[in-house]
Design a protein around this motif. Structure first.
Motif, PDB file in Angstrom:
ATOM      1  N   SER A 168      39.267  41.595  52.091  1.00 26.94           N
ATOM      2  CA  SER A 168      38.775  40.397  51.744  1.00 26.94           C
ATOM      3  C   SER A 168      39.133  39.593  50.618  1.00 26.94           C
ATOM      4  O   SER A 168      40.160  40.161  49.882  1.00 26.94           O
ATOM      5  CB  SER A 168      37.289  41.161  51.166  1.00 26.94           C
ATOM      6  OG  SER A 168      37.551  41.681  49.942  1.00 26.94           O
ATOM      7  N   SER A 169      38.929  38.435  50.649  1.00 24.07           N
ATOM      8  CA  SER A 169      39.758  37.428  49.701  1.00 24.07           C
ATOM      9  C   SER A 169      39.210  37.919  48.181  1.00 24.07           C
ATOM     10  O   SER A 169      40.030  37.815  47.279  1.00 24.07           O
ATOM     11  CB  SER A 169      39.191  36.178  49.707  1.00 24.07           C
ATOM     12  OG  SER A 169      37.800  35.997  49.684  1.00 24.07           O
ATOM     13  N   SER A 170      38.057  38.558  47.854  1.00 20.31           N
ATOM     14  CA  SER A 170      37.451  38.829  46.613  1.00 20.31           C
ATOM     15  C   SER A 170      38.348  39.893  46.111  1.00 20.31           C
ATOM     16  O   SER A 170      38.820  40.258  45.058  1.00 20.31           O
ATOM     17  CB  SER A 170      36.111  38.921  46.524  1.00 20.31           C
ATOM     18  OG  SER A 170      35.706  39.952  47.507  1.00 20.31           O
ATOM     19  N   MET A 171      38.875  40.958  47.174  1.00 18.76           N
ATOM     20  CA  MET A 171      39.390  42.290  46.520  1.00 18.76           C
ATOM     21  C   MET A 171      41.102  41.560  46.188  1.00 18.76           C
ATOM     22  O   MET A 171      41.502  42.284  45.345  1.00 18.76           O
ATOM     23  CB  MET A 171      39.539  43.100  47.888  1.00 18.76           C
ATOM     24  CG  MET A 171      40.192  44.458  47.623  1.00 18.76           C
ATOM     25  SD  MET A 171      39.532  45.519  46.642  1.00 18.76           S
ATOM     26  CE  MET A 171      38.058  45.971  47.407  1.00 18.76           C
ATOM     27  N   LEU A 172      41.524  40.737  47.034  1.00 22.37           N
ATOM     28  CA  LEU A 172      42.660  40.353  46.860  1.00 22.37           C
ATOM     29  C   LEU A 172      42.777  39.836  45.410  1.00 22.37           C
ATOM     30  O   LEU A 172      43.655  39.809  44.640  1.00 22.37           O
ATOM     31  CB  LEU A 172      43.004  39.233  47.779  1.00 22.37           C
ATOM     32  CG  LEU A 172      43.883  39.912  49.069  1.00 22.37           C
ATOM     33  CD1 LEU A 172      43.849  38.684  50.289  1.00 22.37           C
ATOM     34  CD2 LEU A 172      45.076  40.445  48.884  1.00 22.37           C
ATOM     35  N   ASN A 173      41.768  38.890  45.107  1.00 22.95           N
ATOM     36  CA  ASN A 173      41.639  38.021  43.926  1.00 22.95           C
ATOM     37  C   ASN A 173      41.559  39.024  42.786  1.00 22.95           C
ATOM     38  O   ASN A 173      42.212  38.975  41.835  1.00 22.95           O
ATOM     39  CB  ASN A 173      40.263  37.146  43.740  1.00 22.95           C
ATOM     40  CG  ASN A 173      40.601  36.034  44.621  1.00 22.95           C
ATOM     41  OD1 ASN A 173      41.740  35.657  45.194  1.00 22.95           O
ATOM     42  ND2 ASN A 173      39.365  35.493  44.790  1.00 22.95           N
ATOM     43  N   ALA A 174      40.735  40.121  42.646  1.00 19.96           N
ATOM     44  CA  ALA A 174      40.354  41.286  41.840  1.00 19.96           C
ATOM     45  C   ALA A 174      42.057  41.887  41.599  1.00 19.96           C
ATOM     46  O   ALA A 174      42.562  42.111  40.343  1.00 19.96           O
ATOM     47  CB  ALA A 174      39.409  42.210  42.306  1.00 19.96           C
ATOM     48  N   SER A 175      42.647  42.061  42.626  1.00 19.97           N
ATOM     49  CA  SER A 175      43.984  42.800  42.527  1.00 19.97           C
ATOM     50  C   SER A 175      44.867  41.888  41.869  1.00 19.97           C
ATOM     51  O   SER A 175      45.678  42.360  41.015  1.00 19.97           O
ATOM     52  CB  SER A 175      44.531  43.106  43.921  1.00 19.97           C
ATOM     53  OG  SER A 175      45.652  43.732  44.031  1.00 19.97           O
ATOM     54  N   ALA A 176      44.773  40.669  42.042  1.00 24.58           N
ATOM     55  CA  ALA A 176      45.894  39.478  41.609  1.00 24.58           C
ATOM     56  C   ALA A 176      45.595  39.756  40.064  1.00 24.58           C
ATOM     57  O   ALA A 176      46.436  39.696  39.063  1.00 24.58           O
ATOM     58  CB  ALA A 176      45.782  38.357  42.027  1.00 24.58           C
ATOM     59  N   MET A 177      44.301  39.500  39.501  1.00 20.39           N
ATOM     60  CA  MET A 177      44.008  39.346  38.086  1.00 20.39           C
ATOM     61  C   MET A 177      44.442  40.639  37.529  1.00 20.39           C
ATOM     62  O   MET A 177      44.719  40.701  36.131  1.00 20.39           O
ATOM     63  CB  MET A 177      42.381  39.309  38.083  1.00 20.39           C
ATOM     64  CG  MET A 177      41.900  37.726  38.566  1.00 20.39           C
ATOM     65  SD  MET A 177      40.093  37.761  38.641  1.00 20.39           S
ATOM     66  CE  MET A 177      39.604  37.795  36.906  1.00 20.39           C
TER      67      MET A 177
END
Length: 422
Positions: free
Chosen positions: A157-166
């Motif tokens: 999911s894009s939100s999981m990717l965003n969390a990982s990037a943060m």
């Protein structure tokens, strides 16, 4: 409390009431909430309308075209015939098989794409069974499984990717590993499998008590015409290439639109059919929701909500495990009323700050925020995947009663397994 956050909270309350009462169409409510954020200065007009160019919005358009091509070429009908050739096919078995497949696919393919793949197949199968297998009993289960399955891997999911990037850009210094979300994601997926294997279908019969009209199953004007086999092969290849591009990290919107355009250029689908294949009601709901979520985030209203809930915890703030559960609950509560990406954007900084004060590893806290946001399936606006199911005619209360049960059970199961991490 700043004036902008107060205004945003008022708009949020009004929006929730309108969604709950359904006095006006959901798409109109979403658009009005977006415009209200802009009119009151919570966000700029460019921010309000940015949802029209959002990757998720463009992907829905492209995926809708490809999905329609799957139907108009007769490919979905062929698949439906294959499914119908199976002995002793029942709706319960069909739903359970579809739930398992969608959950596993969503680990590596965006949940919206998985939903777009199933929708024409379900329509064709429903037609072949003369309504014995219905959209109202299949759409929401498949969507819930796809959302939960998106937690299994970082790219799910894009939100999981965003969390990982943060997390990678923080003091922690490294993102999440590919399958690091798996242990905390399995409880939600397990709940999904068990529920649909045991009581899911009986539960649907009680909750989804609205009638299925002929139009809701398969409109007469959408009967697929006979198409050459090469067109069906082309659509399969087109779809396969899109999936590979998604897995390799291509821009979801660009890839989906390219696949849709190729389906039109090749003659697999006509322009008017392509336009008809896009669920514009879903597009408008998503655009409005994105603008609304941006207003909640930019105004500071989301932060106010998170801060208040953290203050209410009181003594629990001394327990690393308890606070991690709090972040999980915050994620799922907030994400039911705004985008999961916005929820992650609000909560991850709070989680990182908490971990700094408590001097603990922030990875599990970040995972709690992301997974909590992706367990939200109790409103039609929580994720674009759930929003897509509106085509089956679900009412707001159907999402709350059916999706809410899965949301709560998955949340409890995840919190229990989370105890093993501390």
């Amino acid at each position: 409390m700043p004036a902008s956050s107060t205004i945003a909270l008022i708009i949020m309350v009004i929006t929730i009431v309108l969604y709950a009462t359904e006095k006006i169409p959901l798409a109109v409510t979403a658009l009005l909430s977006m415009l209200a954020m802009a009119y009151t200065g919570c966000i700029s007009y460019s921010e309000a309308f940015s949802g029209f160019s959002n990757t998720a919005t463009l992907m829905i358009v492209g995926a809708g075209i490809i999905s329609e091509a799957v139907f108009t070429t007769g490919l979905a009908d062929r698949i439906g015939q294959f499914i119908m050739s199976m002995d002793r096919l029942t709706e319960k078995r069909f739903v359970l098989a579809a739930v398992v497949i969608s959950a596993l696919l969503s680990a590596v393919i965006n949940a919206m794409i998985v939903m777009a793949l199933f929708m024409p197949i379900i329509s064709a199968t429903s037609d072949k069974t003369e309504g014995r297998i219905t959209r109202k009993n299949t759409y929401l289960p498949i969507a819930i499984a796809a959302v939960f399955g998106g937690n299994l891997a970082v790219i799910g999911s894009s939100s999981m990717l965003n969390a990982s990037a943060m997390l990678g850009q923080s003091y922690y210094g490294r993102p999440l590993d590919f399958f690091q979300p798996l242990p905390l994601a399995l409880p939600g997926v397990a709940v999904c499998f068990i529920m649909f294997g045991l009581t899911g279908c009986r539960l649907q019969e009680k909750i989804f008590d609205f009638p299925v009209t002929r139009e809701a199953v398969l409109p007469e004007n959408k009967k697929p015409e006979e198409s050459p086999v090469w067109k069906q092969v082309f659509v399969v290849v087109d779809l396969a290439v899109c999936i590979i591009a998604f897995i390799m990290g291509g821009n979801f919107g660009a890839v989906a639109l390219t696949g849709g355009c190729l389906a039109i250029v090749s003659g697999c689908i006509k322009m008017d059919e392509a336009i008809r294949g896009v669920n514009w009601n879903t597009v408008l709901i998503l655009v409005g929701t994105l603008g609304f979520a941006k207003g909640v985030e930019s105004s500071g209203a989301g932060q106010v909500i998170a801060d208040v809930m953290l203050d209410v915890c009181g003594p629990l703030g001394r327990s690393p495990y308890a606070m991690c559960v709090v972040m999980l609950v915050l994620g799922t509560v907030i994400s039911n009323f705004m985008s999961n990406n916005a929820t992650v954007g609000i909560l991850v900084p709070v989680a990182l700050s908490l971990c700094t004060v408590m001097e603990i590893d922030p990875a599990n806290y970040v995972l709690a925020c992301a997974i909590g946001a992706n367990l939200s399936v109790m409103t039609p606006i929580c994720t674009a995947t759930i929003t897509m199911t509106a085509a089956a005619g679900y009412r707001f209360k159907d999402y709350v009663r059916f999706g809410g049960l899965f949301n709560v059970l998955a949340l409890i199961a995840t919190a229990l397994v989370m105890r093993l991490c501390f």
